[in-house]
Structure formats: structure tokens, C-alpha cells
Design a protein around this motif. Structure first.
Motif, PDB file in Angstrom:
ATOM      1  N   PHE A 146      -4.938   9.087  -0.734  1.00  0.00           N
ATOM      2  CA  PHE A 146      -5.777   9.015   0.469  1.00  0.00           C
ATOM      3  C   PHE A 146      -6.130   7.565   0.808  1.00  0.00           C
ATOM      4  O   PHE A 146      -6.027   7.133   1.963  1.00  0.00           O
ATOM      5  CB  PHE A 146      -7.060   9.825   0.256  1.00  0.00           C
ATOM      6  N   GLY A 147      -6.540   6.814  -0.196  1.00  0.00           N
ATOM      7  CA  GLY A 147      -6.942   5.434   0.045  1.00  0.00           C
ATOM      8  C   GLY A 147      -5.799   4.568   0.496  1.00  0.00           C
ATOM      9  O   GLY A 147      -5.938   3.752   1.430  1.00  0.00           O
ATOM     10  N   ALA A 148      -4.651   4.718  -0.150  1.00  0.00           N
ATOM     11  CA  ALA A 148      -3.502   3.885   0.223  1.00  0.00           C
ATOM     12  C   ALA A 148      -2.998   4.242   1.615  1.00  0.00           C
ATOM     13  O   ALA A 148      -2.576   3.360   2.373  1.00  0.00           O
ATOM     14  CB  ALA A 148      -2.393   4.035  -0.810  1.00  0.00           C
ATOM     15  N   VAL A 149      -3.038   5.541   1.971  1.00  0.00           N
ATOM     16  CA  VAL A 149      -2.672   5.941   3.338  1.00  0.00           C
ATOM     17  C   VAL A 149      -3.606   5.273   4.340  1.00  0.00           C
ATOM     18  O   VAL A 149      -3.185   4.792   5.400  1.00  0.00           O
ATOM     19  CB  VAL A 149      -2.702   7.478   3.491  1.00  0.00           C
ATOM     20  N   GLY A 150      -4.898   5.238   3.992  1.00  0.00           N
ATOM     21  CA  GLY A 150      -5.858   4.564   4.869  1.00  0.00           C
ATOM     22  C   GLY A 150      -5.547   3.096   5.035  1.00  0.00           C
ATOM     23  O   GLY A 150      -5.634   2.543   6.141  1.00  0.00           O
ATOM     24  N   VAL A 151      -5.165   2.428   3.939  1.00  0.00           N
ATOM     25  CA  VAL A 151      -4.805   1.004   4.010  1.00  0.00           C
ATOM     26  C   VAL A 151      -3.554   0.818   4.858  1.00  0.00           C
ATOM     27  O   VAL A 151      -3.452  -0.136   5.639  1.00  0.00           O
ATOM     28  CB  VAL A 151      -4.597   0.428   2.592  1.00  0.00           C
ATOM     29  N   VAL A 152      -2.600   1.725   4.734  1.00  0.00           N
ATOM     30  CA  VAL A 152      -1.388   1.657   5.557  1.00  0.00           C
ATOM     31  C   VAL A 152      -1.744   1.763   7.035  1.00  0.00           C
ATOM     32  O   VAL A 152      -1.264   0.985   7.871  1.00  0.00           O
ATOM     33  CB  VAL A 152      -0.391   2.776   5.163  1.00  0.00           C
ATOM     34  N   VAL A 153      -2.614   2.732   7.384  1.00  0.00           N
ATOM     35  CA  VAL A 153      -3.035   2.907   8.781  1.00  0.00           C
ATOM     36  C   VAL A 153      -3.776   1.658   9.267  1.00  0.00           C
ATOM     37  O   VAL A 153      -3.543   1.171  10.383  1.00  0.00           O
ATOM     38  CB  VAL A 153      -3.929   4.154   8.937  1.00  0.00           C
ATOM     39  N   ALA A 154      -4.656   1.127   8.424  1.00  0.00           N
ATOM     40  CA  ALA A 154      -5.412  -0.073   8.794  1.00  0.00           C
ATOM     41  C   ALA A 154      -4.489  -1.245   9.075  1.00  0.00           C
ATOM     42  O   ALA A 154      -4.655  -1.988  10.062  1.00  0.00           O
ATOM     43  CB  ALA A 154      -6.383  -0.440   7.664  1.00  0.00           C
ATOM     44  N   THR A 155      -3.505  -1.426   8.226  1.00  0.00           N
ATOM     45  CA  THR A 155      -2.576  -2.535   8.403  1.00  0.00           C
ATOM     46  C   THR A 155      -1.686  -2.320   9.615  1.00  0.00           C
ATOM     47  O   THR A 155      -1.395  -3.254  10.370  1.00  0.00           O
ATOM     48  CB  THR A 155      -1.709  -2.707   7.138  1.00  0.00           C
ATOM     49  N   LEU A 156      -1.268  -1.081   9.833  1.00  0.00           N
ATOM     50  CA  LEU A 156      -0.396  -0.757  10.959  1.00  0.00           C
ATOM     51  C   LEU A 156      -1.096  -1.032  12.291  1.00  0.00           C
ATOM     52  O   LEU A 156      -0.522  -1.672  13.184  1.00  0.00           O
ATOM     53  CB  LEU A 156       0.014   0.715  10.867  1.00  0.00           C
ATOM     54  N   THR A 157      -2.338  -0.548  12.443  1.00  0.00           N
ATOM     55  CA  THR A 157      -3.051  -0.731  13.710  1.00  0.00           C
ATOM     56  C   THR A 157      -3.324  -2.197  13.998  1.00  0.00           C
ATOM     57  O   THR A 157      -3.255  -2.641  15.144  1.00  0.00           O
ATOM     58  CB  THR A 157      -4.383   0.049  13.696  1.00  0.00           C
ATOM     59  N   THR A 158      -3.624  -2.960  12.957  1.00  0.00           N
ATOM     60  CA  THR A 158      -3.874  -4.384  13.155  1.00  0.00           C
ATOM     61  C   THR A 158      -2.584  -5.127  13.474  1.00  0.00           C
ATOM     62  O   THR A 158      -2.525  -5.937  14.404  1.00  0.00           O
ATOM     63  CB  THR A 158      -4.494  -5.001  11.886  1.00  0.00           C
ATOM     64  N   ASN A 159      -1.559  -4.840  12.721  1.00  0.00           N
ATOM     65  CA  ASN A 159      -0.329  -5.614  12.814  1.00  0.00           C
ATOM     66  C   ASN A 159       0.336  -5.494  14.174  1.00  0.00           C
ATOM     67  O   ASN A 159       0.754  -6.488  14.771  1.00  0.00           O
ATOM     68  CB  ASN A 159       0.645  -5.161  11.722  1.00  0.00           C
ATOM     69  N   ILE A 160       0.439  -4.282  14.676  1.00  0.00           N
ATOM     70  CA  ILE A 160       1.145  -4.082  15.944  1.00  0.00           C
ATOM     71  C   ILE A 160       0.373  -4.689  17.101  1.00  0.00           C
ATOM     72  O   ILE A 160       0.918  -5.453  17.902  1.00  0.00           O
ATOM     73  CB  ILE A 160       1.404  -2.584  16.180  1.00  0.00           C
ATOM     74  N   ALA A 163       0.832  -1.206   0.000  1.00  0.00           N
ATOM     75  CA  ALA A 163       0.000   0.000   0.000  1.00  0.00           C
ATOM     76  C   ALA A 163       0.868   1.259   0.000  1.00  0.00           C
ATOM     77  O   ALA A 163       0.584   2.235  -0.704  1.00  0.00           O
ATOM     78  CB  ALA A 163      -0.931  -0.008   1.207  1.00  0.00           C
ATOM     79  N   LEU A 164       1.935   1.242   0.799  1.00  0.00           N
ATOM     80  CA  LEU A 164       2.856   2.374   0.840  1.00  0.00           C
ATOM     81  C   LEU A 164       3.511   2.586  -0.528  1.00  0.00           C
ATOM     82  O   LEU A 164       3.681   3.723  -0.992  1.00  0.00           O
ATOM     83  CB  LEU A 164       3.925   2.140   1.904  1.00  0.00           C
ATOM     84  N   ASN A 165       3.841   1.496  -1.181  1.00  0.00           N
ATOM     85  CA  ASN A 165       4.430   1.573  -2.520  1.00  0.00           C
ATOM     86  C   ASN A 165       3.450   2.235  -3.504  1.00  0.00           C
ATOM     87  O   ASN A 165       3.858   3.004  -4.388  1.00  0.00           O
ATOM     88  CB  ASN A 165       4.807   0.180  -3.011  1.00  0.00           C
ATOM     89  N   SER A 166       2.151   1.957  -3.328  1.00  0.00           N
ATOM     90  CA  SER A 166       1.130   2.580  -4.181  1.00  0.00           C
ATOM     91  C   SER A 166       1.082   4.088  -3.980  1.00  0.00           C
ATOM     92  O   SER A 166       0.907   4.850  -4.936  1.00  0.00           O
ATOM     93  CB  SER A 166      -0.247   1.970  -3.886  1.00  0.00           C
ATOM     94  N   VAL A 167       1.227   4.531  -2.723  1.00  0.00           N
ATOM     95  CA  VAL A 167       1.246   5.968  -2.431  1.00  0.00           C
ATOM     96  C   VAL A 167       2.424   6.627  -3.132  1.00  0.00           C
ATOM     97  O   VAL A 167       2.281   7.651  -3.819  1.00  0.00           O
ATOM     98  CB  VAL A 167       1.342   6.210  -0.907  1.00  0.00           C
ATOM     99  N   LEU A 168       3.603   6.034  -2.974  1.00  0.00           N
ATOM    100  CA  LEU A 168       4.811   6.623  -3.552  1.00  0.00           C
ATOM    101  C   LEU A 168       4.767   6.597  -5.080  1.00  0.00           C
ATOM    102  O   LEU A 168       5.238   7.534  -5.731  1.00  0.00           O
ATOM    103  CB  LEU A 168       6.041   5.866  -3.039  1.00  0.00           C
TER     104      LEU A 168
END
Length: 504
Positions: free
Chosen positions: A321-335, A145-150
Motif C-alpha cells: 500500500f505504501g509503495a503504491v502511494g509513493v508511486v502515485v505521488a511520484t507519477l503525479t509530480t513527475n508528469i 518504489a515500484l521495485n519495493s512493491v514487486l
């Protein structure tokens, strides 16, 4: 005269200062595994609900319904399956939360009750290794997802083959850094992550709704995807899906004390989980169904990957915006779901040598070592097939903990003994409770057999429920004649004196 080792306030216990000093030199103790003090239990209902929203809103949840629909269920049958599965897993989760809140102990220490001071490592690492696997998978997803943002920001980045690897390592480092900072940083992240993820979900729904309308179609066309299972296969698919959905959070049903030990009260942890888990899982799975149905109308193909959907929208702003949201979603779940438990489990191997922060670093390196890019080469088969397999192995553990805490010990714990060696009442035989290990193997066996013997496949399809219920029944029977080799019968009878002190 009884030795006062614990003090109680409103049903919650903490070690006295003298008891804390006695265990600090133990090789089974470190500050990260230490019971939380009453003033450290600051998480209220909204904090715990936000934790579950943050963990539940993730790509695997979004895609959860797709596996069931691909197997033949309709969209509403798939959502119902997810809701029921999460209501079921909420039962052991709530039951195992109680000890964490009451005594302030994390999961590896809680496991010492039933498996022994040393034997707890077996049960803890069974959960921890699965957590490390999930950490690697979620990190690869978040890196994508981060790669998609960049890529949306820079055409040069989009054309660089090494971009995905750099994105993966950046996202990996962010996960490890936040986990390394500890529980309060995680609490802060989850509290802010929940509203961001809610807004992302509503935005995806709004895009799907207006895009379908602009193509001249009605919303109900999105939801007119019928079931297509063969006659007589409904229960086979539904029960198999139920096992997978229960297994989705079966790991958290074990290590939930890692979080509930920070709850301000039993009511806070109970309501936080009740409000945060089942409805969020069902609601976000519905977002996945709705948006995916819309892609079939808009793009003439069903796209179950939200990152791919966001990329298809075509707007750089929407993609970012969407990819940032996916990054946040994955981050909160993963940790929260993967790093915290695994770091604690690794720390429990050598508490005097390995801290939580060191355990988080080790978890990070294990996440790379499993090579998630290879595991996710067939994501659907891995996620849903693997869920059902590890779920049946972990189910008896949940039952053993509940039977031990509620039936065998009547919710009475001598916390100081959980950090002691051979003179601990939880030492059993050389630090291991062989009976708990035997019950674990015995209760997992029927479902495992169902994985390999076609005529017994129904045992695997309902494997989590079977293993869970069997262990609750068999464990107390196995422990009925267990005699503590350290404490005399008279001392055992005075355990209530040990664990009750004046209200302060």
C-alpha cells in the motif's frame, strides 16, 4: 479600419477563426502550442488545486525539511521556512499565470513576448533541460518504489539484481504514456491522485502516532528535536534554505501558463493555486518531520526516505500500500511538473516538426540519458545544492516576464503576432530581443558571483529574491526606448483596437 483578430468573453480572449487560419501554416505554430479556445478552458478551482496537491506530495517534499534540520534548524523553523518560501514563489507564479488564462497561451509562446519569436527557445530550453533532469530523478525514485512493491509480492524478485532496472523502465514507460496522451489525461490523473495521496499521508501519520504510543512514548517527544545551529548562523541557514525552497517551484513559476491556459477563469486559477500549493507543501513536509521523528523512537535511527520507512514496517500489505502511494505521488509530480513543460519547450524548437507528444518522448529519453542513478548517489547534496544553483539562474526570467507583461505591455498581447515571422511585432532583431538576454545575464551575475566568492556568499544565499527583483526594475528601463521595427507609431497606438472585439 482595424483588423479584428481576437474576441473577448468576460476578460478572456481567443483568436478569431480567420486569425487561426492565418497562423496554421506558420513554422512557429502547431496544434499543441496553439492558444486554447474558450471552450477548451475547463479546469476549475478544484482541478487546479488537485494538480498542486498531486505535484507537492512527493518524496523531495517529504525530505525537504530534513535538509534544513540537518543544517541546524528545528522542525518548526524548517516548516516555517518551507511555508514562507512557497508563499513567496506563489507571487510570480500567480502573476505569470494571468497571461496563460487571459490569452490561452503556453509558456514557450509566452516567452516570445519578451525574448522574441526565436529567442524564446533560449529561455524555454533553460527551463526545459532542468525539467528533463528532474524527470530522470523522479522516474528513478518511482522505479525504486515500484521495485519495493514487486519485491514484497515475490521473494524471487527481491533477490533479482535486475529488478530495479526493470521497475525503472516500467515506471518510465507509464510516465511517458500518460504524458503522451495529453492534458485531459493528466487532468484526470491529478484529480484522482490527490485524494489517494491525502489518504497515504494520514495513514503514515496514524502509523507513527500509534507506534510511538505502543513504545510507551508521547507524541511530543517526536517534536522535541531542538535546533543545533552555531550562534550567528541562523540567518545564513534560513536564507539559504529559503532560496532553495523558492527554487523548488521556480521552474513552475515560469511555465505555469502551460496549465493556467486551461483555467475556466482568473478566479479559478488564482484560488486553485492559493489553496493547493503553500499549505500542501508545508503539511506534507510536516508529515515527513513527524514520521521521521517517530522512526527515531521506533527503530533507534532517523529514516528520512519514506520508501525505507515503509519497508521497515514489516507488513507486506503495508509495504504494498505504501509503495503504491509513493508511486502515485511520484507519477503525479513527475508528469505535471517535468514532462509537460519540457515537452512544450522541445516542441517550440521546431513547432512545425515536433508535436507535444513527440516532445514527451524526447523528454523520456533525456531522462534516461542523464543517468539519474548516478546523480542520486548523493541525493541530499544533489537535490538541495542543485536547487539553490538553478534557482538563481531562473529567477531573473520570472522577473523579466512579469515586467514585460505588466509594466511594458500593460497586459496587452497581439496573440497572432506570436506565431508570425519577420513581420511580427515580437521579432525584435532577427527574432531575438538582445535586451532581454542582457538583463537575464546581468541580474543573475551577483548571485553567481556569490557562489564563487566567499565574501559575497550572502548574494547567493538570497540569490533568487535578488535576481527576481533586479530584473523587474532593470528590464523596463532597458526597454524604455525600444521601437518596434515592423509597426509604425500610428499602428502601435491602435493596439487596443486590434485586441478588443465584441462580447459573444
Amino acid at each position: 479600419m482595424s483588423i479584428k483578430t481576437q474576441r473577448e468573453v468576460n476578460g478572456l480572449y481567443e483568436l478569431t477563426e480567420s486569425a487561426t487560419k492565418r497562423i496554421t501554416g506558420s513554422k512557429y505554430y502547431n496544434k499543441d502550442l496553439a492558444p486554447t479556445k474558450l471552450n477548451q478552458r475547463s479546469w476549475k478551482t478544484h482541478n487546479i488545486a488537485a494538480l498542486w496537491v498531486g505535484m507537492s506530495v512527493c518524496i523531495p517534499t517529504y525530505m525537504m525539511a530534513s535538509g534544513l534540520m540537518a543544517a541546524g534548524l528545528s522542525w518548526w523553523q524548517a516548516i516555517l521556512n518551507i511555508l514562507i518560501g512557497n508563499l513567496i514563489v506563489l507571487i510570480p507564479m500567480q502573476l505569470n499565470s494571468h497571461a496563460g488564462t487571459k490569452y490561452g497561451i503556453p509558456y514557450p509562446v509566452f516567452a516570445r513576448l519578451s525574448f522574441g519569436v526565436k529567442g524564446a527557445n533560449i529561455a524555454a530550453m533553460a527551463r526545459g533541460l532542468i525539467g528533463a533532469g528532474w524527470f530522470g530523478i523522479q522516474t528513478w525514485i518511482g522505479g525504486g518504489a515500484l521495485n519495493s512493491v514487486l519485491a514484497a509480492l515475490s521473494p524471487a524478485w527481491a533477490n533479482w539484481s535486475g529488478g530495479i532496472w526493470v521497475s525503472f523502465l516500467i515506471f518510465w514507460a507509464l510516465n511517458v504514456w500518460i504524458a503522451y496522451k495529453g492534458p485531459e489525461t493528466i487532468k484526470f490523473m491529478e484529480s484522482w491522485g490527490a485524494p489517494i495521496l491525502g489518504f497515504l499521508s494520514l495513514s503514515l501519520m496514524a502509523w507513527a502516532y500509534f507506534s510511538v504510543k505502543s513504545h510507551g512514548h508521547g507524541v511530543m517527544e517526536i517534536l522535541n528535536m531542538p535546533a543545533n545551529y552555531s550562534q550567528g548562523d541562523f540567518w545564513k541557514i534560513f536564507l539559504g534554505g529559503l532560496t532553495a525552497n523558492i527554487a523548488f517551484w521556480s521552474t513552475l513559476a515560469l511555465n505555469i501558463p502551460d496549465f493556467s491556459r486551461y483555467a475556466k477563469s482568473q478566479k479559478d486559477q488564482f484560488m486553485g493555486q492559493l489553496l493547493g500549493l503553500p499549505l500542501t507543501m508545508a503539511a506534507f513536509a510536516f508529515v515527513g518531520v513527524f514520521v521521521t521523528g517517530a522512526t527515531g523512537i521506533i527503530f533507534n535511527e532517523f529514516i528520512w526516505d519514506p520508501v525505507a520507512v515503509i519497508a521497515k514496517i514489516g507488513s507486506p500489505a503495508a509495504a504494498i500500500f505504501g509503495a503504491v502511494g509513493v508511486v502515485v505521488a511520484t507519477l503525479t509530480t513527475n508528469i505535471a511538473a517535468n514532462v509537460v513543460a519540457t515537452a512544450n519547450d522541445i516542441s517550440n524548437l521546431k513547432p512545425d516538426k515536433i508535436s507535444f507528444s513527440t516532445g514527451a518522448l524526447i523528454t523520456g529519453f533525456l531522462g534516461i540519458a542523464i543517468m539519474p542513478w548516478k546523480l542520486l548517489s548523493s541525493a541530499g547534496a544533489y537535490i538541495f545544492g542543485w536547487l539553490g544553483t538553478y534557482g538563481i539562474l531562473l529567477a531573473p526570467l520570472a522577473g523579466i516576464y512579469i515586467a514585460d507583461y505588466y509594466i511594458y505591455r500593460k497586459k496587452q498581447i497581439h496573440v497572432e503576432d506570436l506565431f508570425k515571422g519577420k513581420d511580427s511585432r515580437y521579432w525584435y532583431q532577427n527574432g531575438y530581443n538582445q535586451k532581454a538576454i542582457q538583463v537575464w545575464v546581468l541580474c543573475a551575475l551577483p548571485a553567481v558571483m556569490g557562489k564563487f566568492i566567499n565574501s559575497l556568499a550572502f548574494l547567493a544565499e538570497s540569490g533568487w529574491i535578488i535576481g527576481f527583483l533586479l530584473s523587474i526594475i532593470i528590464y523596463p528601463l532597458m526597454m524604455k526606448d525600444e521601437q518596434n521595427s515592423v509597426l509604425s507609431e500610428k499602428e502601435n497606438l491602435t493596439i487596443t483596437e486590434f485586441i478588443t472585439e465584441e462580447v459573444i
